[in-house]
Design a protein around this motif. Structure first.
Motif, PDB file in Angstrom:
ATOM      1  N   GLY A 146      97.407 -10.043  46.671  1.00 45.25           N
ATOM      2  CA  GLY A 146      98.656  -9.337  46.720  1.00 45.25           C
ATOM      3  C   GLY A 146      99.305  -9.205  45.528  1.00 45.25           C
ATOM      4  O   GLY A 146      98.838  -9.248  44.307  1.00 45.25           O
ATOM      5  N   SER A 147     100.670  -8.849  45.654  1.00 46.32           N
ATOM      6  CA  SER A 147     101.439  -8.762  44.406  1.00 46.32           C
ATOM      7  C   SER A 147     102.709  -9.760  44.387  1.00 46.32           C
ATOM      8  O   SER A 147     103.736  -9.313  44.887  1.00 46.32           O
ATOM      9  N   MET A 148     102.401 -11.066  44.174  1.00 43.54           N
ATOM     10  CA  MET A 148     103.237 -12.124  44.389  1.00 43.54           C
ATOM     11  C   MET A 148     104.732 -11.831  43.318  1.00 43.54           C
ATOM     12  O   MET A 148     104.264 -11.629  41.910  1.00 43.54           O
ATOM     13  N   THR A 149     105.784 -12.062  43.936  1.00 39.93           N
ATOM     14  CA  THR A 149     106.952 -12.007  42.957  1.00 39.93           C
ATOM     15  C   THR A 149     107.739 -13.311  43.508  1.00 39.93           C
ATOM     16  O   THR A 149     107.564 -13.785  44.457  1.00 39.93           O
ATOM     17  N   SER A 150     108.557 -13.799  42.367  1.00 47.03           N
ATOM     18  CA  SER A 150     109.137 -14.996  42.761  1.00 47.03           C
ATOM     19  C   SER A 150     110.549 -14.876  41.878  1.00 47.03           C
ATOM     20  O   SER A 150     110.427 -14.314  40.959  1.00 47.03           O
ATOM     21  N   ASN A 151     111.895 -15.382  42.402  1.00 48.15           N
ATOM     22  CA  ASN A 151     113.049 -15.393  41.560  1.00 48.15           C
ATOM     23  C   ASN A 151     112.978 -16.632  40.556  1.00 48.15           C
ATOM     24  O   ASN A 151     113.894 -16.770  39.910  1.00 48.15           O
ATOM     25  N   ILE A 152     112.118 -17.478  40.894  1.00 45.33           N
ATOM     26  CA  ILE A 152     111.837 -18.553  39.957  1.00 45.33           C
ATOM     27  C   ILE A 152     110.726 -18.536  39.061  1.00 45.33           C
ATOM     28  O   ILE A 152     109.728 -18.175  39.536  1.00 45.33           O
ATOM     29  N   ASP A 153     110.961 -18.909  37.672  1.00 42.03           N
ATOM     30  CA  ASP A 153     109.891 -19.078  36.773  1.00 42.03           C
ATOM     31  C   ASP A 153     109.064 -20.276  36.977  1.00 42.03           C
ATOM     32  O   ASP A 153     109.716 -21.289  36.571  1.00 42.03           O
ATOM     33  N   LEU A 154     107.797 -20.132  37.574  1.00 37.90           N
ATOM     34  CA  LEU A 154     107.060 -21.456  38.039  1.00 37.90           C
ATOM     35  C   LEU A 154     106.510 -21.976  36.542  1.00 37.90           C
ATOM     36  O   LEU A 154     105.698 -23.070  36.693  1.00 37.90           O
TER      37      LEU A 154
END
Length: 557
Positions: A496-504
């Motif tokens: 998919g197209s993963m997004t996150s508000n945290i920079d892992l």
């Protein structure tokens, strides 16, 4: 009169603490402590159990507040009635554990507040406008901003100001202020999530385990690697300038971190398997820095257990332990024993699987770049560990020389003896000195050290380094050496197209393999494949490698 007033306040507290809505739902086979996952209260309940039960439960909660105030009105003292309103609200927020057992509900009490406002107005303790205005402010803030918690606090602040302007005694004014203080304390996590950008708004569907067949929910525990990471969470960003200006010491921040319970700091969106199933993942954190896992293992285990409970309350069905969380509590065994209601995994199986999957590609790329693999010297750093020894066993037949570096030379020699018997044409040496790495063309590193262990003086120009360490074993300065290529290990790109508000910190759209294992368990429902303890079954490693391919996960190499 004083004794009777005190007695009425105690009764009001007990009335407020009665789990009437919970009892009603339990008679229908539902547990409000799970179905109402302290996200959006009545809205979430409405979606989960339907309008009939939700309305009945809401009416019972509002009735508690109303009855508490009506009982207090028998004394005809407005101050006692407002105090009774506070007592009922406190009872709802902090009920005696005997009424619920070990897991207390996390309702916000908005309906109890509505009931007490209705009671205060009906009894004449406050004029109608003083009871209606907070409701109007609540509706306006909730409608404009979408945050229920903020709307509740705005309404209670309005009520506190209104009571302060009325000709009532000091106890009533303090009780109105007490309602605001109690709500602020209850909503502190919601306020933090608003600062982090992870608090759901009115109308947003909150994912929960078993809610939809095409959506699964997981949670994953992270922690800051450095103080710089500590600031990346919105609720702690205000500390950064204070530390930089010397107003707050780093020691004070570390002390604060020891006392912060697990919290929801982020969420992964956009993960959808090849079969069309959506995977939602909450990111939880208790901001312990790496050295605390070594120095305070009991504290770390306690926080991991609290994180597992929070994950369950948020509606997750699988809880992954990332980075140094993966080694606490006997590598997750104690955490699972403490919270058997949710599946716990340390991610070890798929982490090993990604190494197994990535090494052939790395070696092929190395040869494809014009290098002679059969004449190459390969170093394995952290070779006392199971993962690193597995790497050594994989590469030994394909290179001319293997340098096994670790802390326990005696144990290294035993491992090397095993490899020598199986690879008679490969020179295998053991060492505890990082200086020997200078001759390596290929380097594979997998230590558990919280700080970098490989620096420019250890690396020759043109070397390729596969860094499996978490946190990274290779210092960033190494990348400046001509021709050196540093390849992060155990990194996976979900479908998919993963997004996150945290920079892992694994690159855009990528996650560590231990997190990917958590997602795969949630997607497949194969909860018995979880990784706990030091032992990793080969069949589970193969399972995750195979299922990752089926679901659309790809190893970054």
């Amino acid at each position: 009169m004083l004794f009777l007033s005190a007695l009425l306040l105690v009764v009001a507290f007990l009335v407020g603490s009665l789990p009437l809505g919970d009892w009603l739902l339990r008679r229908s086979g539902l547990d409000s402590r799970v179905n109402n996952a302290h996200n959006l209260g009545i809205e979430n309940m409405l979606r989960r159990v339907g309008p009939g039960l939700a309305a009945a439960s809401a009416a019972l909660d509002a009735g508690k507040g109303l009855v508490a105030v009506l009982m207090a009105s028998s004394l005809a003292l407005p101050e006692v009635m407002v105090l009774a309103a506070l007592a009922a609200y406190l009872g709802h927020l902090n009920p005696p554990r005997a009424l619920y057992g070990s897991t207390l509900p996390r309702g916000r009490g908005n309906l109890v507040l509505l009931g007490v406002l209705a009671g205060l107005s009906a009894t004449g303790a406050v004029p109608l406008w003083a009871a209606a205005l907070p409701v109007l402010v609540y509706a306006a803030v909730a409608g404009f901003w979408g945050y229920v918690s903020a709307a509740t606090l705005a309404g209670l602040a309005t009520f506190a100001v209104s009571v302060a302007l009325l000709p009532l005694g000091v106890p009533a004014k303090l009780a109105a202020l007490g309602l605001l203080v109690a709500a602020t304390w209850r909503f502190k996590e919601n306020l933090g999530r608003m600062m982090d950008g992870t608090e759901p708004r009115v109308g947003e569907e909150v994912p929960m385990a078993g809610k939809r067949a095409d959506v699964v929910v997981a949670a994953f525990m992270i922690h800051p690697m450095t103080l710089k990471d500590f600031w990346s969470v919105g609720r702690f960003a205000w500390l950064k300038p204070m530390v930089e200006r010397g107003l707050v010491s780093e020691a004070s921040v570390r002390h604060l971190a020891d006392h912060v319970r697990p919290m929801k700091v982020g969420e992964l969106h956009g993960i959808r398997t090849a079969e069309g199933k959506e995977i939602r993942c909450y990111l939880l954190s208790s901001p312990l820095l790496p050295d605390r896992f070594r120095d305070a293992p009991e504290l770390a285990t306690s926080r991991a257990i609290e994180g597992a409970r929070l994950a369950r309350e948020l509606g997750a069905e699988v809880f992954g332990l990332g980075a140094f969380w993966s080694v606490v509590g006997n590598k997750g065994i104690d955490v699972q024993a403490a919270v058997p209601e949710i599946t716990i995994t340390n991610g070890g199986a798929y982490t090993s699987g990604t190494i197994k999957a990535a090494i052939p590609g790395i070696l092929a790329h190395f040869e494809g770049s014009g290098r002679d693999l059969k004449a190459a010297t390969a170093a394995v750093v952290g070779a006392n560990g199971v993962v690193a020894f597995g790497i050594a066993r994989t590469i030994a037949p394909q290179v001319a020389k293997v340098i096994m570096l670790g802390r326990d030379l005696e144990k290294l020699e035993r491992s090397a003896t095993t490899l020598r018997r199986a690879n008679k044409d490969t020179e295998i040496i053991t060492t505890t000195s990082y200086d020997t790495l200078r001759e390596a063309d290929l380097m594979f590193t997998a230590t558990s050290d919280p700080n970098p262990v490989i620096f420019p003086q250890h690396v020759k120009p043109g070397a390729w380094i596969f860094d499996e360490g978490r946190p990274a074993d290779v210092d960033v300065s190494v990348e400046a050496i001509p021709g050196v290529r540093v390849i992060p290990g155990g990194v996976v790109r979900p479908p998919g197209s993963m997004t996150s508000n945290i920079d892992l910190q694994f690159g855009e759209g990528a996650v560590p393999a231990c997190l990917a294992e958590t997602l795969i368990i949630a997607a497949t429902g194969e909860h018995h494949r979880k990784s706990l303890g030091a032992q990793t079954l080969t069949e589970n490693i193969n399972f995750f490698v195979e299922q990752a391919e089926v679901l659309g996960f790809t190893v970054v190499d």
